[in-house]
Scaffold this active site. Structure first.
Site, PDB file in Angstrom:
ATOM      1  N   ARG A  32      61.434  37.333 -82.046  1.00 47.22           N
ATOM      2  CA  ARG A  32      61.574  36.003 -82.670  1.00 47.22           C
ATOM      3  C   ARG A  32      61.245  34.867 -81.702  1.00 47.22           C
ATOM      4  NH1 ARG A  32      65.139  33.901 -85.673  1.00 47.22           N
ATOM      5  NH2 ARG A  32      66.807  33.972 -84.134  1.00 47.22           N
ATOM      6  N   ASN A  43      59.641  42.747 -60.046  1.00 51.78           N
ATOM      7  CA  ASN A  43      58.792  42.485 -61.213  1.00 51.78           C
ATOM      8  C   ASN A  43      58.583  40.982 -61.408  1.00 51.78           C
ATOM      9  OD1 ASN A  43      58.934  45.238 -61.634  1.00 51.78           O
ATOM     10  ND2 ASN A  43      60.432  45.102 -63.298  1.00 51.78           N
ATOM     11  N   ALA A  89      59.100  43.137 -69.714  1.00 47.50           N
ATOM     12  CA  ALA A  89      58.627  41.999 -70.520  1.00 47.50           C
ATOM     13  C   ALA A  89      59.420  40.740 -70.152  1.00 47.50           C
ATOM     14  CB  ALA A  89      58.779  42.301 -72.005  1.00 47.50           C
ATOM     15  N   GLY A  90      60.739  40.897 -70.064  1.00 53.92           N
ATOM     16  CA  GLY A  90      61.589  39.756 -69.682  1.00 53.92           C
ATOM     17  C   GLY A  90      61.291  39.291 -68.265  1.00 53.92           C
ATOM     18  N   GLY A  93      63.680  38.386 -78.321  1.00 53.29           N
ATOM     19  CA  GLY A  93      62.791  39.499 -78.667  1.00 53.29           C
ATOM     20  C   GLY A  93      61.609  38.993 -79.476  1.00 53.29           C
ATOM     21  N   LYS A 147      63.993  44.418 -61.148  1.00 51.04           N
ATOM     22  CA  LYS A 147      63.853  43.114 -61.799  1.00 51.04           C
ATOM     23  C   LYS A 147      63.354  42.037 -60.842  1.00 51.04           C
ATOM     24  CE  LYS A 147      67.276  44.151 -65.305  1.00 51.04           C
ATOM     25  NZ  LYS A 147      66.272  44.627 -66.259  1.00 51.04           N
TER      26      LYS A 147
HETATM   27  O1  RIB Z   1      63.517  44.898 -66.094  1.00 50.61           O
HETATM   28  C1  RIB Z   1      62.879  46.135 -65.902  1.00 50.61           C
HETATM   29  C2  RIB Z   1      63.365  46.760 -64.637  1.00 50.61           C
HETATM   30  O2  RIB Z   1      64.723  47.085 -64.772  1.00 50.61           O
HETATM   31  C3  RIB Z   1      62.691  48.057 -64.288  1.00 50.61           C
HETATM   32  O3  RIB Z   1      61.527  47.872 -63.523  1.00 50.61           O
HETATM   33  C4  RIB Z   1      63.767  48.825 -63.561  1.00 50.61           C
HETATM   34  O4  RIB Z   1      63.542  48.967 -62.193  1.00 50.61           O
HETATM   35  C5  RIB Z   1      65.049  48.048 -63.818  1.00 50.61           C
HETATM   36  O5  RIB Z   1      65.417  47.370 -62.710  1.00 50.61           O
END
Ligand code: RIB
Length: 310
Positions: A227, A46, A254-255, A225, A43
């Site tokens: 919405r 990302n 996505a989040g 989501g 997370k």
């Molecule tokens: O939010 C998605 C992430 O959650 C993934 O990339 C995985 O590694 C987990 O941490």
């Protein structure tokens, strides 16, 4: 001292092992997968990548294993415009791992091994406190040790650095930590875990947001989501901001993409409403592509998407 619009992200780095299959295996069941991929995720990473690709001036505080995939991830973070000076390589530890099942509907189910992420201790945070002090905003999630998230939030508060917490995955949090947060971005499940209020309508979202305001958080964004997002500022009437409709392949990251893009837009001076719209666009692009970081869009793609929406 005035600060430049710099972003610090503190969080996890994982190697995602993704298996696509028709349905999730039930206990005792074996399901033959359709496709297996290893992609970069976590997370924290990302969200850092989403901000870097969206154009933020960003530094990342994190821990990698001293393995081959850790080296490859670091190189990719640099290509994604991220300052990795505060990304430590932990000797004798593997890079974090996430095992992800994606079913035929694009839903996912994730199990994690922290690996080197567990080394992101309060001592590690203290070694990089200048990164937080120099930033205008600090973005965090909950795949790192909770005491480190709290330590980082305290450093941020002491240096007038805005704290944005994406409370994922859902974890009970004490009021002392929540009182240090300026903006919180839970999804429906996380909002329920923090407030005890099940969120299935705008009215529920408004009540959950009020409960979070009561804990001292000025701005609440509850992601709903398909919405959209419930946006609520303390003392003002909340509103739901719809997202964009696209054909989703999977919702991994996505989040995370939403969070990284949102704070990037805020640091550019966009209004909360426009920053949410920008983040919706980034997340909409991400769900049309498989995996975590491979799905995260670059700035030009987000701008093009928004132009097409008019
Ligand atoms: O939010 C998605 C992430 O959650 C993934 O990339 C995985 O590694 C987990 O941490």
């Amino acid at each position: 001292m005035s600060k430049s619009a710099k972003l610090a992200v503190l969080g996890s780095i994982n190697a995602d092992h993704i298996l696509n299959l028709t349905h999730f295996p039930r206990p005792g069941e074996t399901v033959i997968g359709e496709q297996y991929t290893v992609a970069f995720g976590g997370k924290g990473a990302n969200q850092a990548v989403a901000a870097g690709r969206a154009g933020a001036d960003i530094a990342f505080i994190a821990c990698l294993g001293d393995d081959a995939i850790g080296e490859r991830i670091r190189a990719q973070l640099v290509r994604d415009n991220i300052d990795t000076a505060a990304v430590e390589t932990v000797s004798g530890e593997p890079t974090g791992v996430a095992m992800i099942f994606v079913n035929g509907e694009g839903e996912n189910s994730i199990g994690i091994c922290a690996g080197a992420n567990a080394a992101l201790t309060p001592d590690c945070v203290a070694r990089h406190q200048q990164v937080i002090a120099n930033a205008s905003a600090l973005l965090m999630q909950l795949e790192s040790p909770l005491e480190s998230v709290q330590a980082a939030a305290k450093i941020a508060r002491a240096h007038q650095t805005q704290v944005i917490l994406n409370p994922a995955p859902a974890t009970p949090l004490d009021d002392e930590l929540l009182a240090l947060v300026d903006i919180i971005t839970p999804n429906e499940t996380e909002a329920e875990s923090l407030t005890g209020i099940a969120v299935s309508s705008d009215e529920d979202a408004a009540r959950a947001a009020e409960a979070l305001h009561a804990k001292g958080i000025g701005t609440v964004l509850i992601t709903l989501g398909r919405r959209g997002v419930w946006l609520s500022e303390q003392g003002e009437k909340g509103e739901r901001i719809a997202g964009f409709t696209v054909k989703a392949v999977d919702t991994i990251a996505a989040g995370d993409t939403f969070n990284g893009a949102f704070i990037t837009a805020r640091l550019e001076g966009k209004s909360l409403h426009d920053a949410v719209r920008f983040a919706h666009a980034a997340a909409a692009i991400a769900v049309t592509r498989p995996g975590a970081q491979p799905s995260v869009p670059w700035r030009a793609e987000i701008d093009d998407f928004l132009l097409q929406q008019g």
